[in-house]
Design an enzyme around this catalytic site. Structure first.
Site, PDB file in Angstrom:
ATOM      1  CG  ASP A  47     -85.402  28.909 -49.244  1.00 32.74           C
ATOM      2  OD1 ASP A  47     -85.516  30.186 -49.406  1.00 32.74           O
ATOM      3  OD2 ASP A  47     -85.808  29.345 -48.466  1.00 32.74           O
ATOM      4  CB  ALA A 165     -82.774  22.809 -45.411  1.00 37.22           C
ATOM      5  CE1 TYR A 166     -86.126  15.368 -43.680  1.00 39.54           C
ATOM      6  CE2 TYR A 166     -83.601  14.195 -45.628  1.00 39.54           C
ATOM      7  CZ  TYR A 166     -84.898  13.672 -45.222  1.00 39.54           C
ATOM      8  OH  TYR A 166     -86.008  13.230 -44.837  1.00 39.54           O
ATOM      9  CG  ASN A 167     -79.018  19.563 -40.689  1.00 41.44           C
ATOM     10  OD1 ASN A 167     -78.509  18.375 -40.518  1.00 41.44           O
ATOM     11  ND2 ASN A 167     -78.979  20.752 -39.702  1.00 41.44           N
ATOM     12  CB  SER A 169     -87.278  18.153 -40.410  1.00 42.47           C
ATOM     13  OG  SER A 169     -86.983  17.907 -41.972  1.00 42.47           O
TER      14      SER A 169
END
Length: 272
Positions: A47, A165-167, A169
Protein backbone atom coordinates in the site's frame (compact mmCIF):
# COMPACT_ATOMS: atom_id res chain seq x y z
CA UNK A 1 -1.85 0.72 -24.51
CA UNK A 2 1.04 2.32 -22.66
CA UNK A 3 1.89 0.78 -19.28
CA UNK A 4 4.28 2.08 -16.63
CA UNK A 5 5.55 0.07 -13.67
CA UNK A 6 5.97 1.83 -10.34
CA UNK A 7 7.65 -0.23 -7.60
CA UNK A 8 9.60 -0.18 -4.38
CA UNK A 9 13.25 -1.28 -4.22
CA UNK A 10 12.88 -4.48 -2.21
CA UNK A 11 14.79 -7.42 -3.75
CA UNK A 12 11.65 -9.58 -3.94
CA UNK A 13 9.80 -6.77 -5.71
CA UNK A 14 12.59 -6.24 -8.24
CA UNK A 15 12.35 -9.92 -9.25
CA UNK A 16 8.60 -9.56 -9.73
CA UNK A 17 9.08 -6.42 -11.84
CA UNK A 18 11.57 -8.17 -14.12
CA UNK A 19 9.18 -11.07 -14.66
CA UNK A 20 6.30 -8.67 -15.27
CA UNK A 21 8.29 -6.74 -17.88
CA UNK A 22 9.12 -9.96 -19.71
CA UNK A 23 5.48 -11.09 -19.75
CA UNK A 24 4.33 -7.69 -21.02
CA UNK A 25 6.95 -7.80 -23.77
CA UNK A 26 5.77 -11.26 -24.86
CA UNK A 27 2.24 -9.87 -25.24
CA UNK A 28 3.51 -6.83 -27.19
CA UNK A 29 2.32 -4.42 -24.51
CA UNK A 30 4.36 -1.23 -24.48
CA UNK A 31 6.16 -0.50 -21.21
CA UNK A 32 7.08 3.15 -20.79
CA UNK A 33 9.13 5.00 -18.22
CA UNK A 34 7.42 6.18 -15.03
CA UNK A 35 8.10 9.79 -16.03
CA UNK A 36 6.17 9.48 -19.28
CA UNK A 37 2.40 9.68 -19.81
CA UNK A 38 1.05 6.12 -19.37
CA UNK A 39 -2.55 4.99 -19.62
CA UNK A 40 -2.13 2.34 -16.93
CA UNK A 41 0.23 2.27 -13.95
CA UNK A 42 1.02 -1.07 -12.33
CA UNK A 43 2.10 -0.54 -8.73
CA UNK A 44 4.27 -3.41 -7.49
CA UNK A 45 4.81 -3.59 -3.74
CA UNK A 46 2.36 -2.77 -0.97
CA UNK A 47 0.00 0.00 0.00
CA UNK A 48 2.91 2.36 0.64
CA UNK A 49 4.03 1.87 -2.95
CA UNK A 50 0.52 2.63 -4.20
CA UNK A 51 0.45 5.84 -2.12
CA UNK A 52 3.78 6.86 -3.66
CA UNK A 53 2.47 6.06 -7.15
CA UNK A 54 -0.64 8.12 -6.47
CA UNK A 55 1.50 11.09 -5.41
CA UNK A 56 3.82 10.69 -8.40
CA UNK A 57 0.95 10.75 -10.91
CA UNK A 58 -1.22 13.27 -9.05
CA UNK A 59 -0.87 15.96 -11.76
CA UNK A 60 -2.34 13.42 -14.23
CA UNK A 61 -4.62 11.58 -11.83
CA UNK A 62 -7.70 11.81 -14.07
CA UNK A 63 -5.84 10.32 -17.07
CA UNK A 64 -4.21 7.34 -15.34
CA UNK A 65 -5.69 4.05 -14.16
CA UNK A 66 -3.98 1.97 -11.48
CA UNK A 67 -3.49 -1.75 -10.90
CA UNK A 68 -1.82 -3.10 -7.76
CA UNK A 69 0.43 -6.16 -7.49
CA UNK A 70 1.02 -7.16 -3.89
CA UNK A 71 4.45 -8.43 -2.78
CA UNK A 72 4.23 -7.68 0.95
CA UNK A 73 2.18 -8.79 3.94
CA UNK A 74 -0.97 -6.70 3.45
CA UNK A 75 -2.01 -4.93 0.28
CA UNK A 76 -5.37 -3.26 0.64
CA UNK A 77 -5.05 -1.48 -2.71
CA UNK A 78 -3.77 -4.50 -4.63
CA UNK A 79 -5.82 -6.97 -6.66
CA UNK A 80 -3.08 -9.36 -7.78
CA UNK A 81 -0.40 -11.34 -5.99
CA UNK A 82 3.10 -11.89 -7.34
CA UNK A 83 2.18 -15.42 -8.48
CA UNK A 84 -0.73 -14.11 -10.60
CA UNK A 85 1.25 -12.09 -13.13
CA UNK A 86 0.23 -14.30 -16.05
CA UNK A 87 -3.44 -13.68 -15.28
CA UNK A 88 -2.83 -9.94 -15.00
CA UNK A 89 -0.97 -9.70 -18.31
CA UNK A 90 -3.55 -11.86 -20.10
CA UNK A 91 -6.26 -9.49 -18.87
CA UNK A 92 -4.32 -6.49 -20.15
CA UNK A 93 -3.79 -8.02 -23.58
CA UNK A 94 -7.24 -9.48 -24.15
CA UNK A 95 -9.84 -7.44 -22.30
CA UNK A 96 -11.51 -4.10 -22.63
CA UNK A 97 -12.67 -3.11 -19.19
CA UNK A 98 -14.25 -0.37 -17.18
CA UNK A 99 -12.66 1.34 -14.22
CA UNK A 100 -13.79 2.06 -10.70
CA UNK A 101 -13.11 5.48 -9.21
CA UNK A 102 -12.89 6.63 -5.60
CA UNK A 103 -12.92 10.03 -3.87
CA UNK A 104 -9.70 11.71 -2.77
CA UNK A 105 -9.13 14.44 -0.18
CA UNK A 106 -8.13 18.02 -1.00
CA UNK A 107 -5.97 19.70 1.65
CA UNK A 108 -5.32 23.44 1.82
CA UNK A 109 -2.90 24.87 4.40
CA UNK A 110 -2.72 28.57 5.33
CA UNK A 111 -0.39 30.75 7.40
CA UNK A 112 -1.44 33.76 9.46
CA UNK A 113 -4.28 35.80 7.95
CA UNK A 114 -3.35 34.94 4.38
CA UNK A 115 -6.25 34.15 2.07
CA UNK A 116 -3.94 32.18 -0.24
CA UNK A 117 -2.82 28.71 0.82
CA UNK A 118 0.90 28.00 0.99
CA UNK A 119 0.13 24.33 0.32
CA UNK A 120 -2.52 22.60 -1.78
CA UNK A 121 -2.22 18.83 -1.78
CA UNK A 122 -4.32 15.68 -2.08
CA UNK A 123 -4.54 12.49 -0.05
CA UNK A 124 -5.65 9.01 -1.05
CA UNK A 125 -5.83 7.83 2.58
CA UNK A 126 -5.78 10.65 5.09
CA UNK A 127 -4.30 13.86 6.41
CA UNK A 128 -3.46 14.33 10.08
CA UNK A 129 -2.63 17.40 12.13
CA UNK A 130 -1.18 16.77 15.57
CA UNK A 131 1.28 17.72 18.28
CA UNK A 132 3.33 15.01 19.98
CA UNK A 133 4.88 16.76 22.99
CA UNK A 134 2.06 18.96 24.35
CA UNK A 135 -1.70 19.33 23.94
CA UNK A 136 -2.95 20.23 20.48
CA UNK A 137 -5.75 22.80 20.50
CA UNK A 138 -7.89 24.03 17.63
CA UNK A 139 -11.30 25.25 16.59
CA UNK A 140 -13.22 22.94 14.27
CA UNK A 141 -15.61 24.54 11.78
CA UNK A 142 -17.98 22.73 9.43
CA UNK A 143 -19.04 24.58 6.28
CA UNK A 144 -17.84 27.82 7.86
CA UNK A 145 -19.76 27.42 11.15
CA UNK A 146 -18.01 26.85 14.47
CA UNK A 147 -18.57 23.30 15.75
CA UNK A 148 -16.22 22.68 18.68
CA UNK A 149 -12.95 23.55 20.38
CA UNK A 150 -10.75 20.45 20.28
CA UNK A 151 -8.06 19.51 22.80
CA UNK A 152 -6.01 16.36 22.52
CA UNK A 153 -3.22 14.90 20.39
CA UNK A 154 -4.73 15.83 17.03
CA UNK A 155 -7.22 15.05 14.28
CA UNK A 156 -7.30 12.64 11.37
CA UNK A 157 -9.28 13.48 8.24
CA UNK A 158 -9.69 10.47 5.96
CA UNK A 159 -11.20 9.41 2.66
CA UNK A 160 -13.48 6.35 2.38
CA UNK A 161 -10.57 4.28 1.03
CA UNK A 162 -8.43 5.60 3.90
CA UNK A 163 -11.11 4.66 6.43
CA UNK A 164 -9.49 1.22 6.78
CA UNK A 165 -6.07 2.68 7.52
CA UNK A 166 -5.08 4.97 10.43
CA UNK A 167 -8.70 6.03 10.82
CA UNK A 168 -9.74 2.49 11.70
CA UNK A 169 -7.05 2.19 14.37
CA UNK A 170 -8.45 5.39 15.94
CA UNK A 171 -11.93 3.85 16.18
CA UNK A 172 -13.30 5.48 13.04
CA UNK A 173 -15.94 3.86 10.86
CA UNK A 174 -15.12 1.79 7.77
CA UNK A 175 -16.83 3.50 4.83
CA UNK A 176 -17.41 2.02 1.39
CA UNK A 177 -15.20 3.92 -1.09
CA UNK A 178 -18.08 4.70 -3.45
CA UNK A 179 -19.50 6.96 -0.73
CA UNK A 180 -18.42 10.50 -1.55
CA UNK A 181 -17.57 11.73 1.95
CA UNK A 182 -14.73 12.49 4.33
CA UNK A 183 -14.37 11.43 7.96
CA UNK A 184 -13.01 13.39 10.91
CA UNK A 185 -11.66 11.25 13.75
CA UNK A 186 -10.16 12.46 17.01
CA UNK A 187 -6.70 11.43 18.17
CA UNK A 188 -6.70 11.04 21.98
CA UNK A 189 -9.12 13.87 22.77
CA UNK A 190 -9.35 15.39 26.26
CA UNK A 191 -12.85 14.93 27.66
CA UNK A 192 -13.53 15.78 31.30
CA UNK A 193 -15.67 18.14 33.39
CA UNK A 194 -13.91 21.16 31.86
CA UNK A 195 -13.05 20.22 28.27
CA UNK A 196 -15.58 18.52 25.99
CA UNK A 197 -15.50 17.37 22.37
CA UNK A 198 -17.96 15.26 20.41
CA UNK A 199 -15.81 12.23 21.17
CA UNK A 200 -17.03 10.45 18.04
CA UNK A 201 -15.98 10.25 14.38
CA UNK A 202 -17.92 12.52 12.02
CA UNK A 203 -18.81 11.72 8.40
CA UNK A 204 -18.98 14.91 6.34
CA UNK A 205 -21.05 15.16 3.15
CA UNK A 206 -19.46 16.20 -0.20
CA UNK A 207 -21.09 19.64 -0.22
CA UNK A 208 -19.54 20.52 3.15
CA UNK A 209 -15.97 21.19 4.20
CA UNK A 210 -14.01 21.12 7.44
CA UNK A 211 -11.72 23.88 8.66
CA UNK A 212 -9.21 23.46 11.49
CA UNK A 213 -8.04 26.72 13.10
CA UNK A 214 -4.91 26.10 15.15
CA UNK A 215 -4.79 28.05 18.42
CA UNK A 216 -1.05 27.40 18.76
CA UNK A 217 0.75 26.60 15.49
CA UNK A 218 4.15 25.79 17.00
CA UNK A 219 5.61 22.28 16.97
CA UNK A 220 2.74 20.86 14.90
CA UNK A 221 3.09 17.95 12.47
CA UNK A 222 0.98 17.92 9.32
CA UNK A 223 0.77 14.76 7.23
CA UNK A 224 -0.80 14.20 3.82
CA UNK A 225 -0.60 10.44 3.26
CA UNK A 226 3.13 9.64 3.45
CA UNK A 227 4.23 13.29 3.22
CA UNK A 228 5.06 14.71 6.67
CA UNK A 229 5.69 18.41 7.35
CA UNK A 230 6.94 19.58 10.76
CA UNK A 231 6.53 23.02 12.34
CA UNK A 232 5.54 24.82 9.14
CA UNK A 233 3.68 27.59 10.96
CA UNK A 234 0.33 26.48 9.54
CA UNK A 235 -2.54 28.29 11.27
CA UNK A 236 -5.55 27.02 9.31
CA UNK A 237 -6.41 23.93 7.32
CA UNK A 238 -9.30 23.33 4.97
CA UNK A 239 -10.41 19.82 4.03
CA UNK A 240 -12.94 18.80 1.39
CA UNK A 241 -13.62 16.09 -1.15
CA UNK A 242 -11.64 16.90 -4.30
CA UNK A 243 -13.12 17.30 -7.75
CA UNK A 244 -10.55 14.78 -8.98
CA UNK A 245 -10.91 11.05 -8.35
CA UNK A 246 -8.50 8.10 -8.47
CA UNK A 247 -9.26 5.40 -11.04
CA UNK A 248 -8.48 1.69 -10.67
CA UNK A 249 -8.62 -0.83 -13.50
CA UNK A 250 -11.53 -3.19 -13.01
CA UNK A 251 -10.21 -6.37 -14.61
CA UNK A 252 -10.53 -8.33 -11.41
CA UNK A 253 -11.22 -5.66 -8.85
CA UNK A 254 -12.02 -7.30 -5.51
CA UNK A 255 -15.28 -6.22 -3.90
CA UNK A 256 -14.62 -3.78 -1.07
CA UNK A 257 -16.22 -5.83 1.71
CA UNK A 258 -14.36 -8.95 0.56
CA UNK A 259 -11.19 -6.87 0.77
CA UNK A 260 -12.08 -5.72 4.28
CA UNK A 261 -12.90 -9.25 5.39
CA UNK A 262 -9.76 -10.75 3.89
CA UNK A 263 -7.59 -8.04 5.44
CA UNK A 264 -8.99 -7.98 8.97
CA UNK A 265 -11.21 -10.97 9.72
CA UNK A 266 -10.82 -14.12 7.64
CA UNK A 267 -7.89 -14.11 5.21
CA UNK A 268 -8.49 -16.52 2.36
CA UNK A 269 -5.83 -19.12 1.75
CA UNK A 270 -4.87 -17.80 -1.65
CA UNK A 271 -3.98 -14.47 -0.03
CA UNK A 272 -2.00 -16.01 2.86
Amino acid sequence: MKVAIFSNTQPATILVVEKLKQLLKEKNITVVEAESDPEIVISVGGDGTMLSAFRHYLPRIERVRFIGVHTGHLGFYTDYREFELDELVDSLSESQCADVSYPILRVEAYKGDSLEPFLIDHALNESTVRRVVSTFTCNVLIKGDFFEKFRGDGLSISTPTGSTAYNKSLGGAVIHPTVKALQVTEIASLNNSIFRTLGSPMVISPDEWVEVELLDPTDVDLSVDNLILHDTGVTRLKYQIAKERIHFVKYRHMHFWDRVGNSFIYPKKKYD
